[in-house]
Design a protein around this motif. Structure first.
Motif, mmCIF file in Angstrom:
data_model
loop_
_atom_site.group_PDB
_atom_site.id
_atom_site.type_symbol
_atom_site.label_atom_id
_atom_site.label_comp_id
_atom_site.label_asym_id
_atom_site.label_seq_id
_atom_site.Cartn_x
_atom_site.Cartn_y
_atom_site.Cartn_z
ATOM 1 N N HIS A 1 -22.199 33.660 3.990
ATOM 2 C CA HIS A 1 -21.886 34.480 2.813
ATOM 3 C C HIS A 1 -22.634 35.792 2.889
ATOM 4 O O HIS A 1 -23.804 35.809 3.256
ATOM 5 C CB HIS A 1 -22.314 33.765 1.527
ATOM 6 C CG HIS A 1 -21.902 32.332 1.465
ATOM 7 N ND1 HIS A 1 -20.714 31.921 0.926
ATOM 8 C CD2 HIS A 1 -22.526 31.208 1.915
ATOM 9 C CE1 HIS A 1 -20.622 30.607 1.030
ATOM 10 N NE2 HIS A 1 -21.700 30.139 1.636
ATOM 11 N N ALA B 1 -26.903 37.245 -4.571
ATOM 12 C CA ALA B 1 -27.569 36.431 -3.553
ATOM 13 C C ALA B 1 -28.198 35.192 -4.191
ATOM 14 O O ALA B 1 -28.053 34.073 -3.680
ATOM 15 C CB ALA B 1 -28.623 37.266 -2.822
ATOM 16 N N LEU C 1 -25.490 32.751 -5.332
ATOM 17 C CA LEU C 1 -24.961 32.022 -4.174
ATOM 18 C C LEU C 1 -25.937 30.931 -3.751
ATOM 19 O O LEU C 1 -25.561 29.787 -3.509
ATOM 20 C CB LEU C 1 -24.736 32.983 -3.003
ATOM 21 C CG LEU C 1 -23.475 33.850 -3.046
ATOM 22 C CD1 LEU C 1 -23.563 34.971 -2.016
ATOM 23 C CD2 LEU C 1 -22.232 32.986 -2.789
ATOM 24 N N TYR D 1 -31.568 32.085 2.972
ATOM 25 C CA TYR D 1 -31.318 33.519 3.114
ATOM 26 C C TYR D 1 -31.568 33.913 4.562
ATOM 27 O O TYR D 1 -32.416 33.322 5.235
ATOM 28 C CB TYR D 1 -32.298 34.324 2.241
ATOM 29 C CG TYR D 1 -32.133 34.124 0.754
ATOM 30 C CD1 TYR D 1 -30.935 34.430 0.116
ATOM 31 C CD2 TYR D 1 -33.196 33.670 -0.025
ATOM 32 C CE1 TYR D 1 -30.796 34.259 -1.269
ATOM 33 C CE2 TYR D 1 -33.075 33.511 -1.397
ATOM 34 C CZ TYR D 1 -31.866 33.804 -2.016
ATOM 35 O OH TYR D 1 -31.732 33.640 -3.360
ATOM 36 N N ILE E 1 -27.014 32.918 3.596
ATOM 37 C CA ILE E 1 -26.688 34.056 2.725
ATOM 38 C C ILE E 1 -27.324 35.315 3.309
ATOM 39 O O ILE E 1 -28.548 35.423 3.397
ATOM 40 C CB ILE E 1 -27.175 33.796 1.284
ATOM 41 C CG1 ILE E 1 -26.493 32.530 0.753
ATOM 42 C CG2 ILE E 1 -26.896 34.991 0.383
ATOM 43 C CD1 ILE E 1 -27.291 31.807 -0.301
#
Lengths: 265, 158
Positions: free
Chosen positions: A7, A15, A18, A27, A49
């Motif tokens: 993503h 962020a 998500l 992340y 992400i």
């Protein structure tokens, strides 16, 4: 590397949203720790992400006396920044000494801090320079940010936005790199502000730490004789195939002495 | 499957890849640009070095999906009109390779060094190539090649 869903976030709140929507999210900043870890299957996020498309997250600016470095600024960008060089050349030198050129083109300051590798360079900069870590929700002082090996006080979904470095009078970073990995066997950030000495050491223990006894002695008298009798106990230091705890303790003192020399001349 | 658009060696390409594909895998397996080698696959040896948006990076440690919209140059994109790049010529002239496995990565790193004005002397070149490992250990000739390639690149651009 196991399969995952990918993503792109275009702002911080997306962020975080998500992140909280998935089971095992992660992340990704520069990816230079995460991808090797995923290849070894030590990390297997369900969803990755990407923070790279969030605007201005890599900006470097000066606000009054405070240098503000965006979390996604690469090591190469920090090293080459005239703002960084002007504000604190030791910080630029530290960034220039991380890994190799290719790694510096991708690795980021925010990623390095969030990961808190015991031998990473940036934790020493942040702790030694008394920086503040600004996240999407609060400001954390360097003294409370680093918790333990690979652990910080960040919440799982919290994102570092910028790092604020105050002006110091003098600073020097000295590193004894492992010749193969270029990670710090010991790295010492020594700073002085209004006579007060501050020393952060990376590579030597499970997490970056301040050398309080040396700081006290050097704040009272910034000279080599002042720390002659001061020692760093080896008991809490790392011992591995590269160096014993006693050797690391010795290196710490040698690098602190070199730092005192560098700032005295 | 993710769809990405890249400009590779001057040519626009639209590719489909899984999120966990690395850039070097896509270059080699989909585009058959096999000049970019996979050595250690752990971000150490630099055999997979390419340029992404003008910076040397290790393509084994970049997710292909994150390169959407990037401009990429691989070793195959250095030569112009089938004439070798000055750095390639210098590696040949100085015998800057033995088995040749590390050479594409070495050359891509060396060109990046020169482009950024960092190939000023042998010490700077050695430091600048610290992310590239030659297991034949032929570093003397590699450094000589980069010095010669750097001066030829500068001549060509002046």
């Amino acid at each position: 590397m196991y399969q995952f869903n990918f993503h792109k976030a275009d702002n911080l709140s997306t962020a975080v949203e998500l992140f909280n929507a998935f089971d095992e999210p992660m992340y990704i900043a520069g990816g230079h720790t995460l991808i090797p870890t995923m290849k070894q299957r030590l990390s297997a996020p369900s969803d990755v992400i990407d923070l790279a498309k969030i605007p201005d997250l890599d900006a470097i600016t000066l606000a009054g006396d405070t240098l503000q470095i965006g979390a996604m600024a690469t090591h190469a960008k920090v090293a080459a920044s005239s703002l960084v060089q002007g504000h604190c050349s030791a910080l630029a030198t530290l960034a220039e000494g991380i890994g190799d050129r290719q790694v510096r083109h991708r690795g980021t300051i925010g990623g390095s801090l969030a990961n808190n590798d015991p031998a990473a360079d940036y934790p020493a900069a942040v702790l030694g320079l008394g920086a503040q870590i600004v996240t999407d929700r609060r400001t954390i002082t360097a003294d409370t940010f680093f918790k333990a090996m690979f652990e910080t006080t960040l919440e799982p979904d919290e994102i570092i936005q910028t790092i604020h470095f105050p002006q110091v009078d003098q600073a020097v970073y000295l590193k004894f790199p492992n010749p193969a990995s270029r990670y710090a066997m010991v790295g010492v950030m020594l700073t002085r502000t209004a006579g007060e000495a501050r020393i952060a050491i990376t590579g030597a223990a499970a997490s970056v730490f301040r050398a309080a006894a040396f700081e006290e002695a050097l704040t009272a008298d910034f000279s080599l004789p002042a720390i002659d009798a001061v020692t760093l106990p080896a008991e809490t230091l790392n011992a591995d195939m590269h160096a014993s705890a006693e050797y690391r303790a010795h290196l710490c003192k040698v690098l602190i002495k070199r730092g005192v020399n560098a700032l005295s001349s | 499957m993710e769809t990405i658009e890249l400009k590779i060696n001057g040519r626009k390409r639209t590719l489909h890849c899984l999120p966990n594909a690395t850039l070097v895998e896509v270059l080699r397996d989909q585009l058959h640009l096999t000049g970019t080698h996979i050595g250690c696959d752990t971000t150490q040896c630099g055999a997979c070095t390419i340029h992404v948006d003008g910076d040397a990076v290790k393509a084994c440690t970049v997710l292909a999906v994150r390169s959407d919209g990037s401009e990429i140059t691989t070793i195959e994109g250095l030569a112009e009109n089938e004439a070798s790049h000055p750095m390639q010529k210098a590696f040949k002239a100085c015998h800057g390779l033995q088995c040749g496995f590390c050479t594409p990565g070495m050359i891509m790193s060396a060109v990046d060094l020169v482009n950024k004005g960092c190939a000023v002397d042998p010490a700077a070149i050695r430091e600048g190539l610290s992310g590239n490992i030659c297991r034949c250990t032929g570093y003397q000739n590699i450094v000589a090649a980069v010095l010669q390639g750097a001066s030829e690149m500068q001549e060509q651009s002046s």
